[in-house]
Design a protein around this motif. Structure first.
Motif, mmCIF file in Angstrom:
data_model
loop_
_atom_site.group_PDB
_atom_site.id
_atom_site.type_symbol
_atom_site.label_atom_id
_atom_site.label_comp_id
_atom_site.label_asym_id
_atom_site.label_seq_id
_atom_site.Cartn_x
_atom_site.Cartn_y
_atom_site.Cartn_z
ATOM 1 N N SER A 168 0.842 3.400 -3.386
ATOM 2 C CA SER A 168 0.285 4.904 -3.017
ATOM 3 C C SER A 168 1.225 5.852 -3.636
ATOM 4 C CB SER A 168 -0.409 5.084 -1.820
ATOM 5 O OG SER A 168 -1.322 4.194 -1.337
ATOM 6 N N ASN A 220 1.058 8.617 -6.315
ATOM 7 C CA ASN A 220 1.198 10.213 -5.884
ATOM 8 C C ASN A 220 2.122 10.671 -6.891
ATOM 9 O OD1 ASN A 220 -0.814 9.761 -3.967
ATOM 10 N ND2 ASN A 220 0.593 9.344 -2.385
ATOM 11 N N SER A 249 0.865 -1.232 -0.010
ATOM 12 C CA SER A 249 0.113 -0.120 -0.073
ATOM 13 C C SER A 249 0.666 1.292 0.074
ATOM 14 C CB SER A 249 -1.014 0.035 0.999
ATOM 15 O OG SER A 249 -0.309 0.161 2.428
ATOM 16 N N PRO A 275 -2.203 9.759 4.193
ATOM 17 C CA PRO A 275 -1.435 10.024 3.139
ATOM 18 C C PRO A 275 -0.702 11.459 3.420
ATOM 19 C CG PRO A 275 -3.684 10.444 2.606
ATOM 20 C CD PRO A 275 -3.688 9.715 3.809
ATOM 21 N N SER A 324 -4.705 1.490 -0.327
ATOM 22 C CA SER A 324 -4.789 3.011 0.076
ATOM 23 C C SER A 324 -3.946 3.375 1.256
ATOM 24 C CB SER A 324 -6.158 3.494 0.090
ATOM 25 O OG SER A 324 -6.884 3.184 -0.968
ATOM 26 N N GLN A 325 -3.097 4.393 1.212
ATOM 27 C CA GLN A 325 -2.558 4.854 2.183
ATOM 28 C C GLN A 325 -3.491 5.423 3.495
ATOM 29 O OE1 GLN A 325 0.290 7.709 0.553
ATOM 30 N NE2 GLN A 325 1.797 6.804 1.482
#
Length: 422
Positions: A59, A63, A55, A392, A388-389
């Motif tokens: 992610s 990003n 993850s 984030p 998913s983080q």
């Protein structure tokens, strides 16, 4: 002069990319606050060590791709202008036909095709990355089919928009932005009305929910929320992705509640009902119509700024930009560049508004279902399946997240439960 501006544009892009790489890989903090260790917001309580590692990897790469692709688009439009490519496309169109709408079609085809080719590497990297991390299940041929569908859908929509826009620029040289904004109101509502029945089915098959017992429970929930609806739709997304989703789309009689089949396959009944209650909240609180109003406000300001900037830039740098007048088709990349920059600059505000609405929808769903445990487990599953983080980095959050982070959502549930116990 052209070489100097081209070099500056590319250098600025590379420097920005380097800064974002350093930030995301060395400076950004996505660790969990100590106060939430061991709570439902702690990913170690619902992910194993491999899932946690994947993850973070997935992610961070996603990003970085986002922050590289957006300014890449700006550099593309800038180079298209200063290298005279846009003017060349316009010359081809003018030499081919005397009819303005056909000139627009020819010019726009070459610009759209060039843009498609230029952006394709980022699209392909994103697709292969999703495949590598087992998010995407779509074959390359299926993905390319969607890419070509996107190309023609975007081309046809842009043809209508650009034809009208440049007619308005020629007809109202000083107030074209206001006329364009006025016409965008019915056009935007029309697009939202036809999207569920004409555009979305080009990509996937939609059909009434097969599980009639579940549909009855969802409709009962909708009746409890005073939502007039007869059907819940599911869509066959499992051919493309393992991710989970549900959403409300359309306006008026064409509004729909849609469930991805992946959501049906991977969440239990209580979790699905919570997700549905969340989507119903958007209808109850009129978030769709509020969103239209906010979009119209943003577009009013954006078009005004775009018109001012276009006039000044063409007036002062006509020779460098290879654009003689704003009313010439060759100025379109400048318009697209300015609007893209404005959209990016306004995204922290628009995302904040969206996150606020999503928080309200979460709270409404908890109150409607009375099942906080299902809410917690559904959010945990969304994080786990989508890699998913949970927490984030700040810059990623404000520019990318239209939903609260999973940390914020699960923390809210923890505090909500705490209040309930007191």
């Amino acid at each position: 002069m052209v070489r100097k501006w081209a070099f500056r544009g590319v250098f600025a892009y590379l420097l920005f990319g380097l800064v974002m790489y350093v930030y995301l890989y060395f400076l950004a903090d996505s660790s969990l606050p100590n106060s939430l260790k061991g709570t439902s917001a702690d990913p170690e309580t619902f992910m194993n060590s491999r899932e946690l590692m994947l993850s973070e990897e997935y992610s961070t790469i996603r990003n970085l791709l986002f922050f590289l692709s957006t300014p890449y688009e700006w550099v593309f439009y800038f180079l298209i202008l200063i290298l005279g490519v846009s003017r060349k496309f316009e010359n081809w169109a003018v030499e081919t036909t005397k009819f303005r709408f056909l000139q627009t079609g020819i010019y726009l085809f070459w610009l759209t095709l060039t843009s498609f080719i230029a952006i394709f590497p980022f699209q392909y990297i994103s697709h292969t990355l999703s495949k590598r991390y087992n998010i995407s299940t779509q074959s390359f041929s299926g993905w390319m089919k969607d890419e070509f569908t996107d190309f023609w859908v975007n081309y046809l929509m842009m043809f209508v928009i650009v034809t009208v826009l440049y007619w308005l620029i020629r007809r109202f040289p000083k107030r074209w932005w206001l006329a364009a904004w006025a016409l965008s109101v019915p056009f935007s509502i029309f697009l939202m009305f036809i999207q569920p029945v004409l555009i979305d089915p080009l990509y996937n098959d939609f059909y009434p929910l097969k599980d009639k017992q579940l549909e009855e429970q969802i409709l009962s929930l909708a009746s409890k929320a005073n939502i007039p609806t007869d059907h819940v739709y599911e869509v066959n997304m499992s051919e493309e992705t393992n991710a989970l989703n549900a959403y409300v789309t359309g306006v008026g009689s064409n509004s729909r509640i849609v469930l991805w089949d992946t959501t049906l396959n991977k969440l239990n009944q209580d979790e699905i009902l919570f997700i549905m209650a969340h989507e119903m909240a958007h209808y109850v609180e009129k978030h769709i119509y509020i969103g239209i109003g906010i979009y119209l406000l943003f577009s009013f300001v954006g078009l005004w700024i775009a018109a001012k900037w276009m006039n000044r830039l063409v007036e002062k740098h006509s020779e460098s930009l290879k654009v003689k007048k704003v009313s010439h088709l060759s100025s379109l990349p400048l318009f697209l560049l300015i609007t893209s920059v404005l959209l990016f600059a306004s995204s922290p505000l628009s995302n904040w508004i969206s996150r606020y609405q999503e928080v309200r929808a979460d709270r409404y769903a908890i109150e409607l279902t009375g099942n906080k445990e299902a809410a917690i487990s559904s959010f945990q599953q969304l994080s786990k399946v989508g890699l998913s983080q949970v927490n984030p980095p700040f810059i990623v959050k404000i520019f990318r997240y239209g939903h609260p982070t999973m940390l914020e959502r699960l923390k809210m549930l923890e505090e909500y439960e705490g209040k309930e116990k007191q």
